[in-house]
Write a protein that holds these residues in place. Structure first.
Motif, PDB file in Angstrom:
ATOM      1  N   ARG A  65       0.677  -1.299   0.013  1.00  0.00           N
ATOM      2  CA  ARG A  65       0.091  -0.080   0.144  1.00  0.00           C
ATOM      3  C   ARG A  65       0.925   1.248   0.098  1.00  0.00           C
ATOM      4  O   ARG A  65       0.607   2.117  -0.855  1.00  0.00           O
ATOM      5  CB  ARG A  65      -1.002  -0.165   1.048  1.00  0.00           C
ATOM      6  CG  ARG A  65      -2.022  -0.976   1.172  1.00  0.00           C
ATOM      7  CD  ARG A  65      -3.316  -0.633   2.041  1.00  0.00           C
ATOM      8  NE  ARG A  65      -2.867  -0.927   3.320  1.00  0.00           N
ATOM      9  CZ  ARG A  65      -2.832  -2.311   3.921  1.00  0.00           C
ATOM     10  NH1 ARG A  65      -3.165  -3.301   3.305  1.00  0.00           N
ATOM     11  NH2 ARG A  65      -2.353  -2.337   5.334  1.00  0.00           N
ATOM     12  N   ALA A  66       2.021   1.206   0.939  1.00  0.00           N
ATOM     13  CA  ALA A  66       2.731   2.409   0.859  1.00  0.00           C
ATOM     14  C   ALA A  66       3.557   2.528  -0.512  1.00  0.00           C
ATOM     15  O   ALA A  66       3.534   3.691  -1.195  1.00  0.00           O
ATOM     16  CB  ALA A  66       3.807   2.076   1.946  1.00  0.00           C
ATOM     17  N   GLY A  67       3.819   1.435  -0.976  1.00  0.00           N
ATOM     18  CA  GLY A  67       4.703   1.424  -2.497  1.00  0.00           C
ATOM     19  C   GLY A  67       3.674   2.145  -3.421  1.00  0.00           C
ATOM     20  O   GLY A  67       4.185   2.839  -4.057  1.00  0.00           O
ATOM     21  N   ILE A 109       3.227   5.525  -2.789  1.00  0.00           N
ATOM     22  CA  ILE A 109       4.372   6.382  -3.341  1.00  0.00           C
ATOM     23  C   ILE A 109       4.518   6.864  -5.030  1.00  0.00           C
ATOM     24  O   ILE A 109       4.769   7.670  -5.551  1.00  0.00           O
ATOM     25  CB  ILE A 109       5.728   5.862  -2.907  1.00  0.00           C
ATOM     26  CG1 ILE A 109       5.845   6.212  -1.376  1.00  0.00           C
ATOM     27  CG2 ILE A 109       6.809   6.602  -3.515  1.00  0.00           C
ATOM     28  CD1 ILE A 109       6.864   5.300  -0.571  1.00  0.00           C
ATOM     29  N   THR A 110       4.135   5.656  -5.508  1.00  0.00           N
ATOM     30  CA  THR A 110       4.234   5.355  -7.013  1.00  0.00           C
ATOM     31  C   THR A 110       3.246   5.995  -7.575  1.00  0.00           C
ATOM     32  O   THR A 110       3.383   6.916  -8.737  1.00  0.00           O
ATOM     33  CB  THR A 110       4.386   4.016  -7.476  1.00  0.00           C
ATOM     34  OG1 THR A 110       5.176   3.074  -6.602  1.00  0.00           O
ATOM     35  CG2 THR A 110       4.791   3.853  -8.914  1.00  0.00           C
ATOM     36  N   TRP A 111       1.806   5.763  -7.519  1.00  0.00           N
ATOM     37  CA  TRP A 111       0.783   6.197  -8.035  1.00  0.00           C
ATOM     38  C   TRP A 111      -0.003   7.358  -7.254  1.00  0.00           C
ATOM     39  O   TRP A 111      -1.148   7.930  -7.910  1.00  0.00           O
ATOM     40  CB  TRP A 111      -0.426   5.197  -8.507  1.00  0.00           C
ATOM     41  CG  TRP A 111       0.272   4.004  -9.368  1.00  0.00           C
ATOM     42  CD1 TRP A 111       0.417   4.307 -10.566  1.00  0.00           C
ATOM     43  CD2 TRP A 111       0.894   2.672  -8.994  1.00  0.00           C
ATOM     44  NE1 TRP A 111       0.967   3.110 -11.401  1.00  0.00           N
ATOM     45  CE2 TRP A 111       1.335   2.279 -10.404  1.00  0.00           C
ATOM     46  CE3 TRP A 111       1.059   2.036  -7.934  1.00  0.00           C
ATOM     47  CZ2 TRP A 111       1.728   0.958 -10.692  1.00  0.00           C
ATOM     48  CZ3 TRP A 111       1.519   0.787  -8.150  1.00  0.00           C
ATOM     49  CH2 TRP A 111       1.828   0.172  -9.544  1.00  0.00           C
ATOM     50  N   GLY A 112       0.366   7.767  -6.211  1.00  0.00           N
ATOM     51  CA  GLY A 112      -0.448   8.736  -5.482  1.00  0.00           C
ATOM     52  C   GLY A 112      -1.796   8.243  -4.660  1.00  0.00           C
ATOM     53  O   GLY A 112      -2.050   7.129  -4.807  1.00  0.00           O
ATOM     54  N   TYR A 113      -2.243   8.895  -3.830  1.00  0.00           N
ATOM     55  CA  TYR A 113      -3.195   8.565  -2.804  1.00  0.00           C
ATOM     56  C   TYR A 113      -4.407   8.854  -3.733  1.00  0.00           C
ATOM     57  O   TYR A 113      -5.722   8.472  -3.047  1.00  0.00           O
ATOM     58  CB  TYR A 113      -3.320   8.917  -1.481  1.00  0.00           C
ATOM     59  CG  TYR A 113      -2.016   8.198  -0.813  1.00  0.00           C
ATOM     60  CD1 TYR A 113      -2.187   7.027  -0.240  1.00  0.00           C
ATOM     61  CD2 TYR A 113      -0.592   8.779  -0.923  1.00  0.00           C
ATOM     62  CE1 TYR A 113      -1.169   6.551   0.456  1.00  0.00           C
ATOM     63  CE2 TYR A 113       0.314   8.076  -0.221  1.00  0.00           C
ATOM     64  CZ  TYR A 113       0.139   7.003   0.464  1.00  0.00           C
ATOM     65  OH  TYR A 113       1.422   6.178   1.027  1.00  0.00           O
ATOM     66  N   ASP A 114      -4.643   9.507  -4.530  1.00  0.00           N
ATOM     67  CA  ASP A 114      -6.030   9.664  -5.289  1.00  0.00           C
ATOM     68  C   ASP A 114      -6.574   8.350  -5.903  1.00  0.00           C
ATOM     69  O   ASP A 114      -5.791   7.617  -6.700  1.00  0.00           O
ATOM     70  CB  ASP A 114      -5.820  10.844  -6.195  1.00  0.00           C
ATOM     71  CG  ASP A 114      -5.351  12.088  -5.474  1.00  0.00           C
ATOM     72  OD1 ASP A 114      -5.751  12.308  -4.340  1.00  0.00           O
ATOM     73  OD2 ASP A 114      -4.726  12.929  -5.999  1.00  0.00           O
ATOM     74  N   ASN A 155      -6.325   1.721  -1.207  1.00  0.00           N
ATOM     75  CA  ASN A 155      -7.003   1.162  -0.146  1.00  0.00           C
ATOM     76  C   ASN A 155      -7.911   0.118  -0.588  1.00  0.00           C
ATOM     77  O   ASN A 155      -8.767  -0.557   0.336  1.00  0.00           O
ATOM     78  CB  ASN A 155      -7.554   1.954   0.913  1.00  0.00           C
ATOM     79  CG  ASN A 155      -6.576   2.634   1.916  1.00  0.00           C
ATOM     80  OD1 ASN A 155      -5.865   1.961   2.271  1.00  0.00           O
ATOM     81  ND2 ASN A 155      -6.839   4.009   2.269  1.00  0.00           N
ATOM     82  N   MET A 156      -7.999  -0.161  -1.792  1.00  0.00           N
ATOM     83  CA  MET A 156      -9.162  -1.317  -2.422  1.00  0.00           C
ATOM     84  C   MET A 156      -8.820  -2.647  -1.894  1.00  0.00           C
ATOM     85  O   MET A 156      -9.429  -3.359  -2.207  1.00  0.00           O
ATOM     86  CB  MET A 156      -9.280  -1.055  -3.947  1.00  0.00           C
ATOM     87  CG  MET A 156      -8.080  -1.868  -4.724  1.00  0.00           C
ATOM     88  SD  MET A 156      -7.924  -1.377  -6.343  1.00  0.00           S
ATOM     89  CE  MET A 156      -9.286  -2.191  -7.105  1.00  0.00           C
ATOM     90  N   GLY A 157      -7.684  -2.769  -1.464  1.00  0.00           N
ATOM     91  CA  GLY A 157      -7.276  -4.186  -1.038  1.00  0.00           C
ATOM     92  C   GLY A 157      -7.773  -4.686   0.221  1.00  0.00           C
ATOM     93  O   GLY A 157      -7.975  -5.660   0.290  1.00  0.00           O
TER      94      GLY A 157
END
Lengths: 293, 257
Positions: free
Chosen positions: A110-112, A115-120, A219-221
């Motif tokens: 989730r953190a990775g 960082i890579t794709w942003g939180y939007d 957070n879809m996971g």
């Protein structure tokens, strides 16, 4: 009449959501049957698959089908590597270690991804977005129909693979009796990594099929929690059980969302799970023969 | 026994801190049936597991066709031509009998040869052909043993490791299975390393025998010689001289101790 159509529509939408749960549950079950590990990062692998497809299709401008296929393959390769590099080392350790490890991996993913794709939330155009099909007066979103059809096709492919191909049967064999599989010259470690690859690939399919219905975000996971309920309802260890469990959870959830006061929808999967554990703790499709010791 | 197929040289194997095999050496010549006798816990199964690579020996060498295989993983060892019929059958319970047998040929690609061997197995054990589409978990113990032996044969072994094929079988079935084991050895020329508690039938079937006690080889002789020896007769074949019960139990020591 109106009510009947409404109900049917809810059932189809629920079944579509349920297919997603079922696919993630399938990943849980495949890995559990083979290695007796529960991979709590399964939902997050689905998230990674969704983001990968987003990058390939929306960013790189690949054709939807090519991008989706590529995302599935990359995610599967990632699953293979994950087992070969990380998880193989905890086989034989206490169950608790595996739980902690996969939960931790979920955090890292989730953190990775953040960082890579942003939180939007992001989305990409699919051939099924905002289109409908008319089945004898019943209007259904193509996105939902595509999930159901995709799941059915994927299950057909997996079934054929596991029952007809040499490697597929060897996967069953290695899951049933690891020691005997070694004696047959089956490279059990690689077979297990391949099972991880399949689980990750299936999760990626779920992420991609889900993308027209709900946006992709970090957070879809957490859908994985509902999928876990689905796997338990199906009798952890049964492949058809996990899919049917998923569909049950999906449909009950949709109906609860419509007929019950707000807030109930979120808890129904757990209510179904608790009911199942009380009434039939072995699940719907428990295997009849136990593992011989 | 100048040219041996398998030469085990002073292997020592541990389960964690516990030493199960304390320096075992044995030889199997091509086409020979060799048996290892011993009581419960003597280390017989451990010796076989060490040969097939499930356990690695701490010391010692295992030479198969001149190659040291002591630290190889079991799937590699199998590819060299050592097939193991494990103690307690170890079937794939949810696969059909035929699928089980085909798993024995997992490493092979020659479809014609595989089908030929499948027919051969069905000829040795016609019961398996009747049951070929049944799940292996539903077979009786004897049928499972037949299947386990056939499954190992499907790998076209040069050396077959048989671990207690008589375990849990009726005396009649034991006779039958050992008859087939002898036939396999004669007709296919497969060398066999046989571990047994049923010393009587093992000595009748094999050419050469070793006796293992608490992790050590205590005696090695051709089977005809072993069968004549008083200590073997007494301790492994259960024959006693009439009227010396007390002496037999308490006074006489085993010769090799």
């Amino acid at each position: 009449m109106e009510d009947a159509a409404r109900l049917l529509q809810l059932v189809v939408n629920g079944a579509a959501a349920g297919c997603i749960y079922g696919l993630i549950a399938l990943g849980f079950v495949l890995i559990y049957k083979a290695t007796e590990m529960v991979n709590f990062a399964q939902g997050d692998i689905m998230m990674l698959g969704g983001f990968l497809a987003f990058s390939l299709i929306a960013h790189w401008g690949l054709n939807y089908w090519v991008g989706a296929l590529l995302a599935i393959v990359i995610t599967a390769a990632f699953g293979y590597a994950l087992d070969a590099v990380v998880l193989r080392r905890v086989i034989g350790q206490p169950q608790f270690a595996v739980v902690m490890l996969t939960l931790g991996l979920g955090f890292i993913f989730r953190a990775g991804a953040g960082i890579t794709w942003g939180y939007d939330s992001v989305g990409f155009a699919t051939p099924f977005t905002n289109k409908t099909v008319n089945l004898g007066g019943l209007v259904l979103g193509q996105d939902n129909v595509s999930i159901i059809v995709g799941t059915v096709i994927l299950c057909g492919v997996l079934f054929t693979f596991f029952s007809k191909t040499r490697v597929g049967v060897a996967m069953q064999a290695a899951s049933q009796n690891q020691l005997a599989a070694y004696y047959m010259g089956i490279p059990v470690r690689n077979i297990f990594s391949l099972i991880w690859a399949i689980s990750a690939g299936v999760a990626a399919v779920a992420g991609i099929l889900l993308s027209p219905v709900s946006m992709i975000d970090v957070n879809m996971g957490f859908l994985g929690i509902k999928a876990f309920a689905a796997a338990v309802i199906g009798g952890f260890g049964s492949i058809p059980g996990s899919l049917i469990g998923g569909v049950i959870v999906g449909i009950v959830e949709q109906l609860a969302g419509y007929y019950l006061p707000a807030g109930f929808q979120e808890v129904t999967s757990n209510v179904v799970l608790l009911a199942m554990l009380i009434l039939r703790p072995q699940g719907l499709f428990a295997e009849r023969m136990g593992k011989r010791v | 026994m100048s040219e041996s197929l398998l030469r085990v040289d002073g292997i020592q194997t541990f389960y964690g801190p516990i030493q199960a095999v304390r320096g075992v050496s044995l030889d199997v010549a091509p086409g020979q049936i060799v048996t290892v006798l011993g009581a419960n816990g003597a280390g017989k199964t451990t010796v076989l597991r060490t040969i097939s690579g499930v356990l690695d020996p701490e010391h010692g060498q295992i030479l198969f066709e001149g190659r040291n295989i002591a630290s190889m993983p079991p799937d590699q060892v199998m590819k060299l031509g050592i097939c193991h019929v494990p103690e307690g059958r170890e079937t794939f319970p949810f696969l059909t009998v035929k699928e089980n047998l085909m798993m024995g040929a997992y490493t092979r690609r020659d479809t014609a040869g595989i089908n030929q061997d499948l027919e051969l197995c069905y000829e040795y054990f016609p019961r398996l052909k009747e049951r070929q589409h049944q799940r292996a978990g539903l077979l009786s113990g004897g049928e499972q043993q037949m299947m386990a032996i056939s499954r190992a044969l499907m790998g076209r072994p040069k050396l077959l490791l048989l671990d207690e094929p008589s375990l849990g079988l009726s005396p009649l079935l034991v006779q039958q299975i050992f008859g087939i084991i002898k036939r396999i050895n004669q007709e296919q020329g497969v060398a066999i390393l046989l571990v047994e508690q049923n010393a009587h039938i093992a000595l009748k079937t094999a050419h050469f025998g070793y006796v293992l006690e608490v992790g050590r080889i205590v005696t090695a002789d051709p089977c005809e010689t072993l069968m004549q020896r008083a200590d073997i007769q007494e301790f492994y074949l259960g024959q006693k001289e009439a009227g010396v019960r007390g002496q037999r139990r308490w006074k006489r020591k085993r010769l090799w101790q």
